[in-house]
Each structure stands twice: as structure tokens, then as C-alpha cells.
Design an enzyme around this catalytic site. Structure first.
Site: not given
Ligand code: UD1
Ligand code: CA
Length: 468
Positions: A13, A17, A79-80, A156
Site C-alpha cells: 500500500g 495518510r 485490497g488486502t 469493515e
Molecule cells: C485493515 C483491515 C481492517 C483492520 C485494519 C487494522 C481489511 C479490508 N481491513 O484495514 O479490518 O481493522 O486493517 O489496521 O483488510 N495493503 C497491500 N495492498 C493493498 C492494500 C493494502 O499490500 O492493496 C497493505 C498495506 O500496505 C498495509 C496493510 O495491507 O500494510 C493494511 O492496509 P490498510 O489500507 O492500512 O488497511 P485498513 O484500511 O487499515
Molecule cells: Ca491500517
């Protein structure tokens, strides 16, 4: 036999922010990239191999992280769940439990991840989710439970009903999955949700519906499981991590004079009775020996420092310092400097790629670069090794017990034999044999009674000028 455990760190990601050109997981915390803190916790928990999923500025991520990790590419951040799917590129052969974590948890530790993996194994689970109970769960995914109280899904915040938003048990983006189950079910997830993303959180429901065993492990110490999204959260988490590291050292017998201004990186090793004075930063792979005093006002990175040393108001980077060495105040000890036992490096001295032998003294205003100085040599104030001719670097060798007079200029390549004496103010461009005296300066001339004549002449000249 140690049981197999793999790890996946999601670090593709952007971290919008953070408002930075750096990807979030590359941002430094006590000298370690944020994602690296998660990687090292996984390693401490026994995970091997560990795969990092990188994407946004993936080149930077690979650059700042250790090459002991595997890397998978997520070219588009969908997405994650999609990110976790990318890890199959490098873990397709793996069978067994796999820890999966977001890459943005600064305080995560090996013990907590091990606890999660152990619960996963003991329960024979297919998915085990780390959770925390927050008074204010805003922003986090909420854990949903079925009629029997079994965890069955994560919703979520953006997709949650007002009722669901009241739930306080949340997902912190740290999981343990059975790898085969994970990679089998990830492709079945849908992106039909508020953010149009593939959510890793949806794996919980997928495993549940697949008839797999799902469990949560609640972590009491919420800080350990807290992710950071903006730089203020990062700053506060870094402070908490800093204090926890200092506390660990203090309890192991290190004196921390001022916990407010001591910055010790997570991989730094400090010996018993070491003293860390105020305004001291020690980072990277640094080892400080027993009863060594560091600071105040000192920065050390990737150094090995022996026992009983005194490092005062100085900067040391990738240097090796033996026992009983004194450095500073105001010394600059640069990469590949090696200070042997009992050496003394004083104020405004710079040492680079040079050995300073046992009990040798380089006490003031000196530059020693690309050099070997023997034992018990004395390097006078203002000595300079001229190691660079504008094109190439050259070496200087100074033998045991040599005495280099103040303000000497040593033009490399040059060798000064053991026990030789260099007269102060010399420019030395040819080798000096052992036990010799070398003078390389203009001979002094003295003219008795010259000064009064000079003054008389000048007074007369001034008077003449005044009368014109
Ligand atoms: C995520 C969780 C949420 C949890 C929160 C805790 C999901 C959908 N939601 O949300 O339930 O409460 O973390 O902090 O998982 N990333 C990727 N590729 C992507 C998107 C994200 O590698 O396409 C990585 C980011 O670099 C990061 C991590 O995944 O390290 C989490 O991503 P982030 O966007 O911060 O998730 P949240 O919206 O916080
Ligand atoms: Ca996060």
C-alpha cells in the site's frame, strides 16, 4: 522437530495518510523500516520463509528491507485480500500454517505472533484471527459471531450497519491461516463492497462457510497490535516502542540516564552496566560491551563497541571499537575504522577506513583515512593523511611506537617505520625508515635585534605618509 511456519507481510500500500513520497511500510522507526519491524517479529516467532508483498514503490521497499525475505509483487493495489493472494507467487510449494500481517504495526513482537501461531496449531484451525477489544473501535473491521458465539465474519467499518459498529472486538490485520486453505479460498472473494476491494478480512467468512475451523485470539496489550495510518500515530507508536526497548535494557542491567532522550534501535545489544547518557541515538546492528559509557550527544550506527569504552559527543558509523577505547568529544568515526584496545581518539578527529593500533593516541584535530597505525603510536594535533590525489585513494602506514609531530602532512602512499619521529610541521612525501627522524619543513632562521629596527622604519614611513 520445529514445526513449519511461514509469514506474509502486506506492504504494497501507499499509505496515503502518511503524506509522503516513501511508501508507508518503508518509513523509518528507530532506524528500522516500519515493515522491517513486522518482518523481524515474524522471524522471532519462528517464521521462515517470510514473503513481503510489495507494490507501490516496491523498489524502495526491497531496497530498505533485508534480502533474507522473499518478495512478491502486487502491481495494482486492489485490497488486502488481493495482496495476500500475490504471496502465492513465492509460497506455492509451502504447506502448513502461515502468519499474515499488515506491514504497519510498529509494536508487534515475536512472542505475540508465536502465541497466535501456537493457538492456531493447538486448535487445529484453518483460520485464527488476532483481535483486540477497543472502547472506541472506530475505523477497524468488527468481528461478527454466529448464534453459538463462533467467529464467522469480519465487517469493515464502511460496510457495517449501525448495530455492527457497536461491536468492540476488532480485527487488527494479523492472522494465522492454513496456507493451502488460504490460497484456495482467496480467489473466491468478491470486491462487491463499499471500497470495491478484495478484503482479506472476508477470508474469515470464506473459511467458516467452507466448514473450516475459525478462532480468534484476543490480545490484551492493544499497543502491540495497533497499526499506524498517519505520522502522528507513527510518532506516538515509535515513542512507545522506544520506551519498551529502554525498559528491557534497564531491566537487564543497563543504566538509562534519561529515558526521554535515549533512542536505542530494536536490534541493538547493550552489555551489563553500560551507561546511556542523554541525547544518545544507537541504531542498526550495534553491539555495545559491558560497562561502556555512551553519550551524552552521541550517534552510533552499525558498530561493534567493546567493554569499558567511553564514547562522548561523537558520531560513529560502521566502525569496530575494541575494549577500553576512548572516543571524543567531537570525533567522527566513519565506515571501516577499527580502533584497537586502549586507543584514544580525541576532539575533532576523523577516522575513515583505518586501523588505529592498541594504545595509540590520536588526540586532536586530525584526519586519518585509508591508513594503518600500529600500536602505541602518537599522532600529534593537526596531522592529516592526504589519502586522495583527486583521482585515487592511497594508503598510509605508520609503524608501532612512531611519533608524528603536530601539524604533519602525510602524503600517501607513504610509510613511516616503527619508532620513527616526524618533526612537527613536516610535509612527508617519502617513506621514513624505522627509528629515523624526518624533518620536512623550511629551516628556521633567527635575526637578533631585527624587530626594533623594523618598527623604527615603519614609524618613519607612517609619518612621511601623514605629511603628504
Ligand atoms: C485493515 C483491515 C481492517 C483492520 C485494519 C487494522 C481489511 C479490508 N481491513 O484495514 O479490518 O481493522 O486493517 O489496521 O483488510 N495493503 C497491500 N495492498 C493493498 C492494500 C493494502 O499490500 O492493496 C497493505 C498495506 O500496505 C498495509 C496493510 O495491507 O500494510 C493494511 O492496509 P490498510 O489500507 O492500512 O488497511 P485498513 O484500511 O487499515
Ligand atoms: Ca491500517
Amino acid at each position: 522437530m520445529t514445526e513449519r511456519l511461514a509469514g506474509i507481510v502486506l506492504a504494497a500500500g501507499k499509505g496515503t495518510r502518511m503524506k509522503s513520497d516513501l511508501p508507508k511500510c518503508a518509513m523509518p522507526v528507530l532506524g528500522v523500516p516500519l515493515g522491517g519491524l513486522v518482518g523481524r517479529a515474524m522471524r522471532q516467532a519462528g517464521a521462515d520463509p517470510i514473503a513481503f508483498v510489495v507494490g507501490h514503490r516496491g523498489d524502495v521497499m526491497r531496497d530498505v528491507l533485508s534480502d533474507s525475505y522473499l518478495y512478491a509483487e502486487q502491481t495494482e493495489q486492489k485490497g488486502t485480500g488481493h495482496a495476500a493472494m500475490m504471496a502465492e507467487q513465492v509460497l506455492s510449494e509451502y504447506e502448513g500454517p502461515v502468519l499474515v500481517s499488515a506491514g504497519d504495526l510498529p509494536l508487534i513482537d515475536g512472542a505475540s505472533l508465536k502465541k497466535l501461531a501456537d493457538a492456531h496449531r493447538t486448535g487445529g484451525n484453518h483460520a485464527t484471527v488476532a483481535t483486540v477489544v477497543f472502547d472506541d473501535p472506530t475505523g477497524y473491521g468488527r468481528i461478527l459471531r454466529d448464534a453459538k458465539g463462533q467467529p464467522c465474519a469480519i465487517v469493515e467499518e464502511k460496510d457495517a450497519t449501525p448495530e455492527q459498529r457497536k461491536l468492540k472486538e476488532v480485527c487488527v490485520s494479523v492472522y494465522c491461516f492454513d496456507a493451502k486453505t488460504l490460497f484456495r479460498l482467496l480467489p473466491t472473494l468478491s470486491a462487491e463492497n463499499a471500497q470495491g476491494e478484495y478484503y482479506l478480512t472476508d477470508m474469515l467468512e470464506a473459511v467458516y462457510k467452507d466448514g473450516g475451523k475459525v478462532e480468534t485470539v484476543i490480545f490484551e496489550d492493544a499497543a502491540v497490535m495497533t497499526g499506524v495510518n498517519d505520522r502522528w500515530q507513527l510518532a506516538l507508536a515509535a515513542k512507545e516502542l522506544r520506551l519498551r526497548i529502554l525498559e528491557r535494557h534497564a531491566k537487564a542491567g543497563v543504566t538509562i540516564v534519561d529515558p526521554d532522550t535515549a533512542f536505542i534501535g530494536p536490534d541493538v545489544v547493550l552489555g551489563m552496566d553500560a551507561v546511556i547518557h542523554p541525547n544518545t541515538v544507537i541504531e542498526g546492528e550495534t553491539h555495545v560491551g559491558k560497562a561502556t559509557e555512551v553519550g551524552p550527544n552521541t550517534l552510533i550506527r552499525d558498530c561493534s563497541i567493546g567493554d569499558g569504552c567511553e564514547i562522548l559527543m561523537s558520531h560513529l558509523n560502521r566502525a569496530k571499537v575494541a575494549d577500553g577505547v576512548r572516543v571524543g568529544p567531537f570525533a567522527n568515526i566513519r565506515p571501516h575504522a577499527e580502533l584497537r584496545a586502549g586507543a584514544k581518539i580525541g576532539n575533532f578527529v576523523e577516522i575513515k577506513n583505518a586501523v588505529i593500533g592498541e594504545k595509540s593516541s590520536v588526540s586532536h584535530l586530525t584526519y586519518i583515512g585509508d591508513a594503518e597505525v600500529g600500536a602505541k603510536a602518537n599522532i600529534g594535533a593537526g596531522t592529516i593523511t592526504c589519502n586522495y590525489d583527486g583521482f585515487l585513494k592511497h594508503r598510509t602506514k605508520i609503524g608501532d611506537g612512531a611519533f608524528v609531530g603536530s601539524n604533519s602532512t602525510l602524503i600517501a602512499p607513504v610509510e613511516i617505520g616503527a619508532g620513527a619521529i616526524i618533526a612537527a610541521g613536516s610535509v612527508i612525501s617519502h617513506d621514513v625508515e624505522a627509528e629515523a627522524l624526518a624533518l620536512g619543513r623550511a629551516r628556521q632562521e633567527v635575526k637578533p635585534e631585527w624587530a626594533p629596527h623594523f618598527r623604527a622604519r615603519k614609524i618613519a614611513e607612517r609619518q612621511n605618509q601623514g605629511s603628504n
